[in-house]
Write an enzyme that holds these catalytic residues in place. Sequence first.
Site, short mmCIF file in Angstrom:
data_model
loop_
_atom_site.label_atom_id
_atom_site.label_comp_id
_atom_site.label_asym_id
_atom_site.label_seq_id
_atom_site.Cartn_x
_atom_site.Cartn_y
_atom_site.Cartn_z
N LYS A 135 -4.70 -34.37 -28.66
CA LYS A 135 -4.37 -35.23 -29.74
C LYS A 135 -3.25 -34.98 -30.66
O LYS A 135 -2.47 -35.86 -30.93
CB LYS A 135 -5.90 -35.40 -30.47
N ARG B 2 -14.75 -38.85 -36.31
CA ARG B 2 -15.37 -37.85 -35.23
C ARG B 2 -16.87 -38.05 -35.30
O ARG B 2 -17.69 -37.24 -34.34
CB ARG B 2 -15.20 -36.42 -35.91
N ARG C 226 -3.59 -21.86 -27.23
CA ARG C 226 -2.87 -22.55 -28.36
C ARG C 226 -2.60 -21.65 -29.57
O ARG C 226 -3.20 -20.60 -29.80
CB ARG C 226 -4.01 -23.60 -28.85
N ARG D 223 -5.76 -19.64 -33.98
CA ARG D 223 -6.60 -20.44 -35.10
C ARG D 223 -8.33 -19.88 -34.94
O ARG D 223 -8.63 -19.47 -33.65
CB ARG D 223 -7.09 -21.79 -34.75
N ARG E 113 -17.83 -26.11 -30.41
CA ARG E 113 -17.29 -27.19 -30.58
C ARG E 113 -17.21 -28.29 -29.37
O ARG E 113 -17.26 -29.66 -30.00
CB ARG E 113 -15.60 -27.02 -30.96
P1 ADP Z 1 -5.97 -31.20 -30.09
O1 ADP Z 1 -5.35 -31.83 -31.42
O2 ADP Z 1 -6.71 -32.43 -29.27
O3 ADP Z 1 -7.17 -30.21 -30.59
P2 ADP Z 1 -3.68 -29.83 -29.41
O4 ADP Z 1 -2.82 -31.10 -29.25
O5 ADP Z 1 -3.55 -29.10 -30.19
O6 ADP Z 1 -5.14 -30.57 -28.97
O7 ADP Z 1 -3.58 -29.43 -27.66
C1 ADP Z 1 -4.28 -28.19 -27.39
C2 ADP Z 1 -3.39 -27.08 -26.87
O8 ADP Z 1 -3.21 -27.61 -25.44
C3 ADP Z 1 -2.23 -26.74 -27.43
O9 ADP Z 1 -1.80 -25.42 -27.30
C4 ADP Z 1 -1.17 -27.62 -26.62
O10 ADP Z 1 0.20 -27.12 -26.76
C5 ADP Z 1 -1.60 -27.49 -25.36
N1 ADP Z 1 -1.52 -28.97 -24.69
C6 ADP Z 1 -1.54 -30.18 -25.13
N2 ADP Z 1 -1.28 -31.19 -24.44
C7 ADP Z 1 -1.00 -30.62 -23.10
C8 ADP Z 1 -0.88 -30.83 -21.70
N3 ADP Z 1 -0.75 -32.42 -21.44
N4 ADP Z 1 -1.12 -30.06 -20.66
C9 ADP Z 1 -1.28 -28.73 -21.26
N5 ADP Z 1 -1.39 -28.34 -22.19
C10 ADP Z 1 -1.31 -29.39 -23.23
P1 AMP Z 2 -9.00 -30.06 -35.69
O1 AMP Z 2 -7.94 -29.67 -36.18
O2 AMP Z 2 -9.09 -31.76 -35.42
O3 AMP Z 2 -9.44 -29.67 -34.20
O4 AMP Z 2 -10.51 -29.99 -36.35
C1 AMP Z 2 -10.53 -28.63 -36.85
C2 AMP Z 2 -12.10 -28.57 -37.45
O5 AMP Z 2 -11.74 -29.40 -38.71
C3 AMP Z 2 -13.20 -29.33 -36.76
O6 AMP Z 2 -13.82 -28.53 -35.70
C4 AMP Z 2 -14.08 -29.65 -38.00
O7 AMP Z 2 -14.77 -28.70 -38.60
C5 AMP Z 2 -13.01 -30.33 -39.16
N1 AMP Z 2 -12.63 -31.44 -38.94
C6 AMP Z 2 -11.68 -32.14 -38.72
N2 AMP Z 2 -11.72 -33.44 -38.75
C7 AMP Z 2 -12.93 -33.61 -39.03
C8 AMP Z 2 -13.74 -34.79 -39.42
N3 AMP Z 2 -13.26 -36.18 -39.34
N4 AMP Z 2 -14.90 -34.83 -39.40
C9 AMP Z 2 -15.95 -33.64 -39.61
N5 AMP Z 2 -14.95 -32.60 -39.57
C10 AMP Z 2 -13.74 -32.52 -39.18
#
Ligand code: ADP
Ligand code: AMP
Length: 211
Positions: free
Chosen positions: A13, A88, A125, A158, A169
């Site tokens: 995302k 969420r 990541r 992280r 999660r």
């Molecule tokens: P989210 O915001 O949904 O938690 P991220 O955008 O941070 O996810 O992506 C999670 C991990 O996967 C990151 O390390 C990112 O670089 C990697 N990633 C994102 N999209 C892809 C993809 N299409 N293929 C492989 N790896 C990806």
């Molecule tokens: P993210 O960076 O989107 O993966 O979010 C990291 C963490 O932040 C999540 O696992 C939740 O603990 C918290 N968080 C982020 N957005 C929300 C939301 N809209 N509602 C509740 N918790 C959130």
Amino acid sequence: MKIIMLGAPGAGKGTQAKMISEKYDIPHISTGDIFRANIKNGTELGKKAKSYMDQGLLVPDELVVDLVVDRVQQDDCTKGYILDGFPRTIPQAEALDAALGEDKIDYAIDIEVPDSNIVERMGGRRACVGCGATYHIVYNPTKEEGKCDKCGEALILRDDDKPETVQKRLDVYHEQTQPLIDHYTKAGSLVEFDGTLDINVVFENIIKVLG
Ligand code: ADP
Ligand code: AMP
């Protein structure tokens, strides 16, 4: 254009939201980034949020809803925005719907990635401590190992990306967030994408739909 991003943690995302934000010149609003900035700055909100985030749980709705509703009413959001990580839960989606009224969300972008891929995604990541940019050690590596391409700061794994938290999660996602797919399907705004494809291919598929 008002967009929300749906999908499991690690689905991509944030990666896609940043690219969409640049292409369409609309602000990228990540609630996870907002909480992490508050943790870094030692605010009361950050202290409260951290206790939930570290356990892989969602931060309570009352700590996040007003924050987002206020944010989307700021001047830079008049042409649209992209919400990443919000809503969420169903109560969050209902609060957003109520705040927007007739001015509805245009696209709920759902990025589909099976759970079996997620642990590898999140284990690899890396996030920049300076600017929050994210990379992947295999799929999206930095030019120089351990150093952010954008600002040169160090990269970290992280705390909530450690394997013991990732499964929690995912469970929370299936229980509390996945029902939003139904919510936005009924609202007529859901668009689904295969998130297992290459980052740039996912992006091309998204912009084919957004225009
Ligand atoms: P989210 O915001 O949904 O938690 P991220 O955008 O941070 O996810 O992506 C999670 C991990 O996967 C990151 O390390 C990112 O670089 C990697 N990633 C994102 N999209 C892809 C993809 N299409 N293929 C492989 N790896 C990806
Ligand atoms: P993210 O960076 O989107 O993966 O979010 C990291 C963490 O932040 C999540 O696992 C939740 O603990 C918290 N968080 C982020 N957005 C929300 C939301 N809209 N509602 C509740 N918790 C959130």
